[in-house]
Design a protein around this motif. Structure first.
Motif, PDB file in Angstrom:
ATOM      1  N   SER A 177      31.058 -20.274  27.264  1.00  0.00           N
ATOM      2  CA  SER A 177      31.193 -21.174  25.374  1.00  0.00           C
ATOM      3  C   SER A 177      31.436 -20.189  24.274  1.00  0.00           C
ATOM      4  O   SER A 177      31.261 -20.245  23.441  1.00  0.00           O
ATOM      5  CB  SER A 177      30.057 -22.217  25.387  1.00  0.00           C
ATOM      6  OG  SER A 177      28.673 -21.505  25.032  1.00  0.00           O
ATOM      7  N   ILE A 178      32.416 -19.310  24.470  1.00  0.00           N
ATOM      8  CA  ILE A 178      32.553 -18.526  23.645  1.00  0.00           C
ATOM      9  C   ILE A 178      33.633 -18.807  22.471  1.00  0.00           C
ATOM     10  O   ILE A 178      33.339 -18.871  21.208  1.00  0.00           O
ATOM     11  CB  ILE A 178      32.908 -17.265  24.681  1.00  0.00           C
ATOM     12  CG1 ILE A 178      32.675 -16.278  23.155  1.00  0.00           C
ATOM     13  CG2 ILE A 178      34.375 -17.163  24.953  1.00  0.00           C
ATOM     14  CD1 ILE A 178      31.676 -15.239  23.228  1.00  0.00           C
ATOM     15  N   ASP A 179      34.430 -19.812  23.015  1.00  0.00           N
ATOM     16  CA  ASP A 179      35.749 -20.413  22.112  1.00  0.00           C
ATOM     17  C   ASP A 179      34.978 -21.455  21.065  1.00  0.00           C
ATOM     18  O   ASP A 179      35.331 -21.819  20.035  1.00  0.00           O
ATOM     19  CB  ASP A 179      36.098 -21.123  23.309  1.00  0.00           C
ATOM     20  CG  ASP A 179      37.565 -20.642  24.023  1.00  0.00           C
ATOM     21  OD1 ASP A 179      37.461 -18.916  23.713  1.00  0.00           O
ATOM     22  OD2 ASP A 179      38.089 -20.604  24.869  1.00  0.00           O
TER      23      ASP A 179
ATOM     24  N   LEU B  30      23.465 -22.328  12.935  1.00  0.00           N
ATOM     25  CA  LEU B  30      22.698 -21.516  13.182  1.00  0.00           C
ATOM     26  C   LEU B  30      21.803 -21.180  15.315  1.00  0.00           C
ATOM     27  O   LEU B  30      21.802 -20.815  16.003  1.00  0.00           O
ATOM     28  CB  LEU B  30      21.578 -20.323  12.977  1.00  0.00           C
ATOM     29  CG  LEU B  30      20.753 -19.125  13.775  1.00  0.00           C
ATOM     30  CD1 LEU B  30      22.452 -17.823  13.219  1.00  0.00           C
ATOM     31  CD2 LEU B  30      20.355 -18.321  12.174  1.00  0.00           C
ATOM     32  N   LEU B  31      21.202 -22.286  14.966  1.00  0.00           N
ATOM     33  CA  LEU B  31      20.242 -22.514  16.228  1.00  0.00           C
ATOM     34  C   LEU B  31      21.180 -22.748  17.657  1.00  0.00           C
ATOM     35  O   LEU B  31      21.203 -22.792  18.597  1.00  0.00           O
ATOM     36  CB  LEU B  31      19.017 -23.127  15.832  1.00  0.00           C
ATOM     37  CG  LEU B  31      17.948 -23.053  15.254  1.00  0.00           C
ATOM     38  CD1 LEU B  31      17.192 -24.681  15.074  1.00  0.00           C
ATOM     39  CD2 LEU B  31      17.521 -21.851  15.780  1.00  0.00           C
ATOM     40  N   LEU B  32      22.035 -23.317  17.134  1.00  0.00           N
ATOM     41  CA  LEU B  32      23.325 -23.945  17.986  1.00  0.00           C
ATOM     42  C   LEU B  32      23.730 -23.032  19.253  1.00  0.00           C
ATOM     43  O   LEU B  32      24.167 -23.016  19.866  1.00  0.00           O
ATOM     44  CB  LEU B  32      24.153 -25.249  17.093  1.00  0.00           C
ATOM     45  CG  LEU B  32      25.355 -25.695  17.954  1.00  0.00           C
ATOM     46  CD1 LEU B  32      24.652 -27.034  19.822  1.00  0.00           C
ATOM     47  CD2 LEU B  32      25.995 -27.192  17.987  1.00  0.00           C
TER      48      LEU B  32
ATOM     49  N   GLY C 161      25.212 -14.960  13.457  1.00  0.00           N
ATOM     50  CA  GLY C 161      25.163 -16.076  14.729  1.00  0.00           C
ATOM     51  C   GLY C 161      25.699 -15.789  15.732  1.00  0.00           C
ATOM     52  O   GLY C 161      24.580 -15.657  16.220  1.00  0.00           O
ATOM     53  N   PRO C 162      27.017 -15.054  15.872  1.00  0.00           N
ATOM     54  CA  PRO C 162      27.263 -14.675  17.322  1.00  0.00           C
ATOM     55  C   PRO C 162      26.989 -14.124  17.575  1.00  0.00           C
ATOM     56  O   PRO C 162      26.475 -13.995  19.287  1.00  0.00           O
ATOM     57  CB  PRO C 162      28.852 -15.455  17.359  1.00  0.00           C
ATOM     58  CG  PRO C 162      29.467 -15.560  15.295  1.00  0.00           C
ATOM     59  CD  PRO C 162      28.395 -15.608  14.944  1.00  0.00           C
TER      60      PRO C 162
ATOM     61  N   GLY D  69      24.869 -20.042  23.002  1.00  0.00           N
ATOM     62  CA  GLY D  69      25.204 -17.735  23.004  1.00  0.00           C
ATOM     63  C   GLY D  69      24.343 -18.176  24.713  1.00  0.00           C
ATOM     64  O   GLY D  69      24.203 -16.994  25.783  1.00  0.00           O
ATOM     65  N   GLN D  70      23.040 -18.669  25.356  1.00  0.00           N
ATOM     66  CA  GLN D  70      21.687 -17.927  26.133  1.00  0.00           C
ATOM     67  C   GLN D  70      22.122 -19.600  27.442  1.00  0.00           C
ATOM     68  O   GLN D  70      22.096 -18.808  28.143  1.00  0.00           O
ATOM     69  CB  GLN D  70      20.072 -19.434  25.448  1.00  0.00           C
ATOM     70  CG  GLN D  70      20.074 -18.432  24.201  1.00  0.00           C
ATOM     71  CD  GLN D  70      19.444 -16.686  24.915  1.00  0.00           C
ATOM     72  OE1 GLN D  70      19.537 -16.171  26.099  1.00  0.00           O
ATOM     73  NE2 GLN D  70      19.649 -16.138  23.550  1.00  0.00           N
TER      74      GLN D  70
END
Length: 123
Positions: free
Chosen positions: A69-71, A113-115, A50-51, A120-121
């Protein structure tokens, strides 16, 4: 005198005395085990890939996006996904509602997963 209003015969070996519902058969346990393995597989997929799907970038020079928003992505992958997976597997084997708990857990994993991909986008 026999009670004719009783929903089940109390002498049946397939009844659980605690709530008077039929016990699970071997086929029921097999179905729930397959469902639990599917939830574990989806949980590993969402937590591990997912990540990576979230930070993948076709137009970036090195193929990796640097989201702000990597954290949050790490927290979702390390804490939310395993807790959801574990809770779903435990809920599947509870006395009632195993299939429903598995379906809800799979839905929550797909939503996570969608979140992750959505976060990430965001640049």
């Amino acid at each position: 005198m026999e009670n004719i209003d009783a929903p089940f015969d109390s002498g049946s070996p397939f009844l659980d005395d605690s709530d008077r519902r039929p016990r699970r058969s071997v086929a029921d346990w097999g179905w729930l085990t397959v469902l639990a393995m599917g939830v574990l597989a989806v949980g590993f997929f969402v937590g591990g890939l997912g990540p990576l799907f979230a930070i993948a970038c076709d137009t970036c020079q090195d193929g990796v996006r640097n989201p702000h928003s990597i954290d949050v992505l790490i927290a979702l992958a390390w804490y939310a996904v395993p807790l959801t997976t574990l809770g779903t597997v435990v809920a599947i084997f509870l006395p009632r509602g195993g299939g429903r708990a598995g379906a809800i857990g799979l839905g929550v994993l797909v939503a996570l997963l969608l979140l992750m991909v959505f976060l990430g986008q965001l640049v």
